[in-house]
Scaffold this active site. Sequence first.
Site, PDB file in Angstrom:
ATOM      1  CE  LYS A 156     -20.373 110.715  59.489  1.00  0.00           C
ATOM      2  NZ  LYS A 156     -21.339 109.517  59.388  1.00  0.00           N
ATOM      3  CE  LYS A 187     -18.583 110.862  56.008  1.00  0.00           C
ATOM      4  NZ  LYS A 187     -19.648 110.205  56.466  1.00  0.00           N
TER       5      LYS A 187
HETATM    6  C1  PBG Z   1     -23.948 107.738  57.458  1.00  0.00           C
HETATM    7  C2  PBG Z   1     -22.829 108.298  56.314  1.00  0.00           C
HETATM    8  C3  PBG Z   1     -22.930 109.745  55.734  1.00  0.00           C
HETATM    9  C4  PBG Z   1     -21.609 109.543  54.693  1.00  0.00           C
HETATM   10  C5  PBG Z   1     -21.266 108.503  54.599  1.00  0.00           C
HETATM   11  N1  PBG Z   1     -21.624 107.680  55.673  1.00  0.00           N
HETATM   12  C6  PBG Z   1     -23.758 110.689  55.973  1.00  0.00           C
HETATM   13  C7  PBG Z   1     -23.832 111.568  57.294  1.00  0.00           C
HETATM   14  O1  PBG Z   1     -22.771 111.302  58.146  1.00  0.00           O
HETATM   15  O2  PBG Z   1     -24.576 112.440  57.515  1.00  0.00           O
HETATM   16  C8  PBG Z   1     -21.568 111.027  54.023  1.00  0.00           C
HETATM   17  C9  PBG Z   1     -20.611 110.720  52.781  1.00  0.00           C
HETATM   18  C10 PBG Z   1     -20.689 111.923  51.830  1.00  0.00           C
HETATM   19  O3  PBG Z   1     -20.898 112.886  52.012  1.00  0.00           O
HETATM   20  O4  PBG Z   1     -20.105 111.618  50.650  1.00  0.00           O
HETATM   21  N2  PBG Z   1     -24.162 106.599  56.851  1.00  0.00           N
END
Ligand code: PBG
Length: 332
Positions: free
Chosen positions: A203, A256
Amino acid sequence: MSFPITRHRRLRGSAGIRGMVRETMLHVLDFVQPIFVTYGTGVKTEISSMPGVYHFSLDTLKEEVDEIVELGIPAVLLFGIPETKDAVGSSGFDENGIVQEATRLIKKWYPELLVIADTCLCEFTDHGHCGMVHTHTVDGVVHGDVLNDPSLELLTRTAVSQAKAGADIIAPSNMMDGYVAAIRAGLDEAGFEHLPIMAYSVKYASAFYGPFREAADSAPQFGDRKTYQMDPANLREAIREAESDVLEGADMLMVKPALAYLDVIRTIRDNFDLPLVAYNVSGEYSMVKAAAQQGWIDEKRIVLEMLTGMKRAGADIIITYFSKDAARWLRD
Ligand code: PBG
């Protein structure tokens, strides 16, 4: 005069043959539709930066879930916007929290629809970080350090409460050190040995989450997530992150965002044999929607091309806000 007909042309010449030799096929079973649930009644509010995506209260949720099931989409990913937030995100692990309630309802309506619970605290903490923080102020500026181990305890409680509510897959998105092992141990101890963990292993600290933070009301109030999310410049580190999650017991791996990271998806696919998930995040969605609303692009073709690219790169599962649209287009 006669022209040699090349093999390429023979294989591309008719739609029927193009279909037979197609290497990558999108299918509705590849998709996960995210849903944002919120407190209150009668709420169906469009997220301004994500046209077509809404906040639903529990009493308006059924209509959305009906549509998802009717389209044949196999899974939803639940995010919750709670009524109250605090320093530790206690509404995230409340047995009657918004995600837990929504999970119970969805599983009652459609036992076969898979509910994936996003296990994170950023939507539930008043500071917007993914766990517990220790703050201190220097010259009027608030600084915070995320406390890794105490956060793991709260995240584990969150995962167990989601499992008790009926979630089918636990998807921890917080990126704390040791989060998969901690959550696995917690689930096993609570009798949920059978529940798989979809780890947000790779991530990146990405600007593509911008619209989500509006949608989930989870923008960090100070600092950023760079201490626990990855540098977009790094690929080898992605392998190390995935490796540690595999060793800790992850059942599925995730990359991601997706679009700017197709090489990462391919690399993880080539190095690991676990099912691989690509998260086509909010910013990727908003960019396409905005351009489509201007009439600058052909939305259907762009979306199907992007999703095909993610699958071609090696994703087995795609989490996308376009799931319903794509399911409809694939059916047409
Ligand atoms: C954290 C989470 C995020 C997203 C999914 N789970 C936000 C982050 O990491 O700041 C982002 C997903 C998206 O942008 O569609 N709970």
